[in-house]
Design a protein around this motif. Structure first.
Motif, short mmCIF file in Angstrom:
data_model
loop_
_atom_site.label_atom_id
_atom_site.label_comp_id
_atom_site.label_asym_id
_atom_site.label_seq_id
_atom_site.Cartn_x
_atom_site.Cartn_y
_atom_site.Cartn_z
N LYS A 26 1.17 -0.83 0.26
CA LYS A 26 0.14 0.10 0.02
C LYS A 26 0.99 1.12 -0.16
CE LYS A 26 -3.55 2.42 2.30
NZ LYS A 26 -4.59 2.43 3.62
N ALA A 27 2.44 0.98 0.85
CA ALA A 27 3.19 2.59 1.27
C ALA A 27 3.32 2.94 -0.81
CB ALA A 27 3.90 1.91 2.19
N CYS A 28 3.83 1.79 -1.21
CA CYS A 28 5.01 1.52 -2.10
C CYS A 28 3.44 2.47 -3.13
CB CYS A 28 5.15 0.33 -2.79
SG CYS A 28 6.17 0.33 -1.95
N GLU A 35 1.93 -1.87 -8.74
CA GLU A 35 0.73 -2.62 -8.67
C GLU A 35 0.71 -4.24 -8.41
OE1 GLU A 35 1.23 -3.00 -13.91
OE2 GLU A 35 1.35 -1.51 -12.97
N GLY A 36 -0.49 -4.79 -8.45
CA GLY A 36 -0.48 -6.26 -7.91
C GLY A 36 -0.07 -6.26 -6.42
N GLU A 37 -0.43 -7.31 -5.88
CA GLU A 37 0.79 -7.66 -4.59
C GLU A 37 1.72 -7.29 -4.26
OE1 GLU A 37 -2.10 -11.17 -3.37
OE2 GLU A 37 -4.10 -10.46 -4.15
N LEU A 38 1.98 -8.18 -2.68
CA LEU A 38 3.93 -8.20 -2.52
C LEU A 38 3.57 -9.70 -1.57
CD1 LEU A 38 6.73 -7.61 -2.41
CD2 LEU A 38 6.17 -5.94 -0.78
N THR A 39 4.34 -10.33 -2.10
CA THR A 39 4.05 -11.38 -1.70
C THR A 39 6.09 -12.07 -0.81
OG1 THR A 39 2.68 -13.00 -3.02
CG2 THR A 39 4.58 -13.86 -1.37
N LEU A 40 5.87 -11.99 -0.23
CA LEU A 40 6.60 -11.22 0.79
C LEU A 40 7.59 -13.15 1.19
CD1 LEU A 40 6.31 -9.39 4.19
CD2 LEU A 40 7.67 -9.24 2.17
N ALA A 41 9.02 -12.96 0.38
CA ALA A 41 9.94 -14.20 1.33
C ALA A 41 10.52 -14.41 2.07
CB ALA A 41 10.89 -14.44 -0.22
N THR A 42 11.11 -15.64 2.66
CA THR A 42 11.88 -15.80 4.43
C THR A 42 13.28 -15.49 3.64
OG1 THR A 42 9.46 -16.06 5.13
CG2 THR A 42 11.45 -16.92 6.09
N GLN A 43 13.73 -17.43 2.59
CA GLN A 43 14.67 -17.29 2.06
C GLN A 43 14.79 -17.27 0.85
OE1 GLN A 43 14.99 -21.33 4.12
NE2 GLN A 43 16.10 -20.06 5.87
N LEU A 44 14.49 -16.25 0.42
CA LEU A 44 14.50 -16.16 -1.08
C LEU A 44 16.11 -16.04 -1.74
CD1 LEU A 44 12.82 -14.81 -3.89
CD2 LEU A 44 14.42 -12.90 -2.74
N CYS A 45 17.09 -16.51 -0.77
CA CYS A 45 18.39 -16.46 -1.44
C CYS A 45 18.91 -18.30 -1.11
CB CYS A 45 19.78 -15.65 -0.78
SG CYS A 45 20.02 -15.77 1.02
N ARG A 46 17.74 -19.04 -0.29
CA ARG A 46 18.18 -20.41 0.20
C ARG A 46 17.40 -21.15 -0.57
NH1 ARG A 46 21.94 -17.83 -0.02
NH2 ARG A 46 24.08 -18.12 1.14
N GLY A 47 16.07 -21.46 0.66
CA GLY A 47 15.26 -21.94 0.47
C GLY A 47 13.94 -21.96 -0.59
N GLN A 48 13.59 -20.36 -1.12
CA GLN A 48 12.76 -19.70 -2.53
C GLN A 48 13.43 -19.43 -3.26
OE1 GLN A 48 10.92 -17.38 1.61
NE2 GLN A 48 9.53 -18.52 1.04
N LEU A 49 14.60 -20.06 -3.06
CA LEU A 49 15.19 -19.32 -4.26
C LEU A 49 14.58 -19.77 -6.44
CD1 LEU A 49 18.19 -18.01 -5.61
CD2 LEU A 49 19.08 -20.05 -5.76
#
Length: 260
Positions: A26-28, A35-49
């Protein structure tokens, strides 16, 4: 979520930052037309690469809110796009962790994080460049023996000429190893490698000078060029905003350290 055409990937770094995806989106949106939704990652550089790899496969410009693992993300992008001329051209990074999320007020840092993302997504045109070429022609502009001594120090690497402004009681050099003239610079323009000056009261030194340095009959309006100017007169600078004029050096003549 996209900002300025870039798909934004945000990770809370193993829950070490208190991020609210909906609030951040919303702030962005308010600040940067997200535009669009923001889905946060927790380990983008490892388990969610795989999330990053999926976006890379789409070939869209990306903004990753992590600078620590930027080399890894760039390597993955290159591996997934081996035929691309510049696989990291679509990648941009920003640091929201040390600059906001890990601060003492990290839980309240949403607006700052939104601003960091908006800033990183901006399209900044490349800065123009100018090619400067110097052939090493140097003018030392002073009023006494100090200018001659500085010229001697520079003569090993530069083609140096001395111009003395209204010289008085200047002792003749025992060895005339640098050319010495008198004169007052009436006008100057240019930059490093391309200075043009106009000199009044211009005259060369007389080799037969005895007690004090004498000069030939003077003339006005003498024009000359040089690549570098060292101004030791201590008077008004030759150029406005002289501190930003490449090739124009103006040390305090009364400070040996500054001159050196």
């Amino acid at each position: 979520m996209k900002i300025n055409g870039r798909t934004v990937l945000v990770c809370d770094c193993a829950h070490s930052m208190a991020l609210d995806g909906k609030a951040l989106a919303k702030a962005c949106g308010a600040a940067a037309e997200a535009e669009g939704e923001l889905t946060l990652a927790t380990q983008l550089c490892r388990g969610q690469l795989d999330r990053f790899e999926a976006r890379v496969a789409e070939g869209v410009p990306l903004l990753v809110a992590c600078t620590q693992e930027a080399p890894l993300f760039a390597e993955i992008a290159a591996q997934d796009n081996p035929d691309a001329d510049s696989p990291d051209a679509n990648l941009a990074f920003t640091n929201i962790r040390e600059r906001a999320g890990w601060s003492d007020e990290g839980a309240l840092a949403g607006p700052k994080i939104a601003a960091l993302l908006a800033e990183a997504a901006m399209d900044i045109p490349p800065t123009g460049t100018i090619t400067l070429t110097s052939e090493g022609t140097c003018l030392v502009y002073g009023s006494d023996e100090r200018a001659i001594e500085v010229a001697r120090q520079l003569s090993g690497t530069l083609d140096v000429t001395v111009l003395l402004k209204a010289p008085k009681d200047v002792a003749p050099p025992r060895v005339m190893d640098v050319p010495v003239f008198k004169g007052t610079i009436r006008a100057a323009k240019g930059w490093l490698g391309n200075f043009e000056i106009v000199v009044d009261d211009y005259a060369p030194a007389i080799p037969a000078s005895r007690a004090v340095l004498d000069f030939e009959p003077a003339r006005h309006g003498a024009a000359s060029r040089c690549d570098v100017i060292v101004d030791l007169t201590g008077g008004a600078p030759l150029f406005p905003a002289h501190g930003k004029r490449d090739g124009y050096l103006r040390p305090d003549p009364d400070s040996p350290a500054a001159v050196a």
